[in-house]
Write a protein that holds these residues in place. Sequence first.
Motif, mmCIF file in Angstrom:
data_model
loop_
_atom_site.group_PDB
_atom_site.id
_atom_site.type_symbol
_atom_site.label_atom_id
_atom_site.label_comp_id
_atom_site.label_asym_id
_atom_site.label_seq_id
_atom_site.Cartn_x
_atom_site.Cartn_y
_atom_site.Cartn_z
ATOM 1 N N GLY A 1 -8.496 8.573 -3.521
ATOM 2 C CA GLY A 1 -8.860 8.189 -2.169
ATOM 3 C C GLY A 1 -9.222 9.379 -1.303
ATOM 4 N N PRO A 2 -9.690 9.123 -0.084
ATOM 5 C CA PRO A 2 -10.000 10.196 0.852
ATOM 6 C C PRO A 2 -8.780 11.079 1.086
ATOM 7 C CG PRO A 2 -10.845 8.102 1.662
ATOM 8 C CD PRO A 2 -9.974 7.788 0.486
ATOM 9 N N GLY A 3 -9.003 12.384 1.143
ATOM 10 C CA GLY A 3 -7.913 13.313 1.410
ATOM 11 C C GLY A 3 -7.189 13.803 0.175
ATOM 12 N N GLU A 4 -7.589 13.333 -1.024
ATOM 13 C CA GLU A 4 -6.864 13.721 -2.232
ATOM 14 C C GLU A 4 -7.589 14.770 -3.070
ATOM 15 O OE1 GLU A 4 -4.139 9.983 -3.388
ATOM 16 O OE2 GLU A 4 -6.270 9.641 -3.719
ATOM 17 N N ASN B 1 -8.297 2.693 -5.757
ATOM 18 C CA ASN B 1 -8.588 3.276 -4.443
ATOM 19 C C ASN B 1 -9.870 2.665 -3.891
ATOM 20 O OD1 ASN B 1 -6.561 5.578 -3.890
ATOM 21 N ND2 ASN B 1 -7.151 5.881 -6.036
ATOM 22 N N THR B 2 -9.732 1.480 -3.340
ATOM 23 C CA THR B 2 -10.906 0.754 -2.862
ATOM 24 C C THR B 2 -10.865 0.453 -1.364
ATOM 25 O OG1 THR B 2 -9.837 -1.328 -3.493
ATOM 26 C CG2 THR B 2 -11.309 -0.312 -5.112
ATOM 27 N N ASP B 3 -9.691 0.541 -0.754
ATOM 28 C CA ASP B 3 -9.574 0.275 0.685
ATOM 29 C C ASP B 3 -9.423 1.600 1.414
ATOM 30 O OD1 ASP B 3 -9.076 -0.519 3.235
ATOM 31 O OD2 ASP B 3 -7.552 -2.006 2.734
ATOM 32 N N ALA C 1 0.829 -1.199 0.000
ATOM 33 C CA ALA C 1 0.000 0.000 0.000
ATOM 34 C C ALA C 1 0.864 1.250 0.000
ATOM 35 C CB ALA C 1 -0.926 0.003 1.218
ATOM 36 N N GLN C 2 1.955 1.233 0.773
ATOM 37 C CA GLN C 2 2.828 2.390 0.825
ATOM 38 C C GLN C 2 3.498 2.620 -0.522
ATOM 39 O OE1 GLN C 2 5.362 1.328 4.094
ATOM 40 N NE2 GLN C 2 3.991 2.203 5.631
ATOM 41 N N GLU C 3 3.866 1.541 -1.199
ATOM 42 C CA GLU C 3 4.500 1.676 -2.502
ATOM 43 C C GLU C 3 3.511 2.186 -3.547
ATOM 44 O OE1 GLU C 3 7.648 -2.040 -1.927
ATOM 45 O OE2 GLU C 3 6.068 -2.124 -3.427
ATOM 46 N N ALA C 4 2.214 1.854 -3.339
ATOM 47 C CA ALA C 4 1.204 2.218 -4.334
ATOM 48 C C ALA C 4 0.789 3.672 -4.234
ATOM 49 C CB ALA C 4 -0.026 1.323 -4.177
#
Length: 236
Positions: free
Chosen positions: A103-106, A66-68, A34-37
């Motif tokens: 995702g949220p926050g973007e 962006n599903t999780d 996830a961090q790499e993505a």
Amino acid sequence: MCEDCKPGNISRRGLIAGGLALSLATPLASQAFAQEAVAAAPVSPEEALQRLVDGNARYVANAAINTDHSLARASRAEGQQPFAAIVSCSDSRVAPELIFDQGPGELFVVRVAGNFISEEGLATLEYGVAVLGIKTIVVLGHTACGAVEATIKSIADRELPPGHLPSLVNAIRPAVYDVMGDAPDDLLDAATAQNAKLNAARALSAGPILSGAAAAGTLGAVAGMYEIATGKVTFL
């Protein structure tokens, strides 16, 4: 040789140890992936717009990444750093985070029926640019917009709708007048696109904050049309 070490003889202790190692490794591997993505924050208006273009392409192809939404939830509580602002219609079929696969926050989203920029919306965008550092503003119109359709009907009937609806009609009316003289085949689509263009131009010209950022090359603004039936955004 010990009983547990003989080929084909796996002990209960070994099963427990192996299961524990696997249970620890799986979330750690997922977290690392996830961090790499996570994409680096865009540093220019052009990069920010391209990120939206790429996200919409994934949405159209039903290949969202962006599903999780539980990922990075704790870190989001510490603050936000969106890279783009979306001025969109309140239509329930228009969901900017889904449309652009972010995702949220973007995304910093301003929503109002007819996706026009009011004084309050302008102040909101100024906050997004001056405080949050957004790089691009997208004014997103969409097919079958009820607010634009109501404005066209109001002009044709020479009658304002009841309640507070005239404020919406008056805000969208200039776009309708702009295209009526050209007698377009689809007045609704033409007026919706013109409305998005006018408001994108307003965002870039509003001083001193937005126009100053645009002059410095740190902010861009563009109009877009969202096709509800296909999911595709066409930038105008």
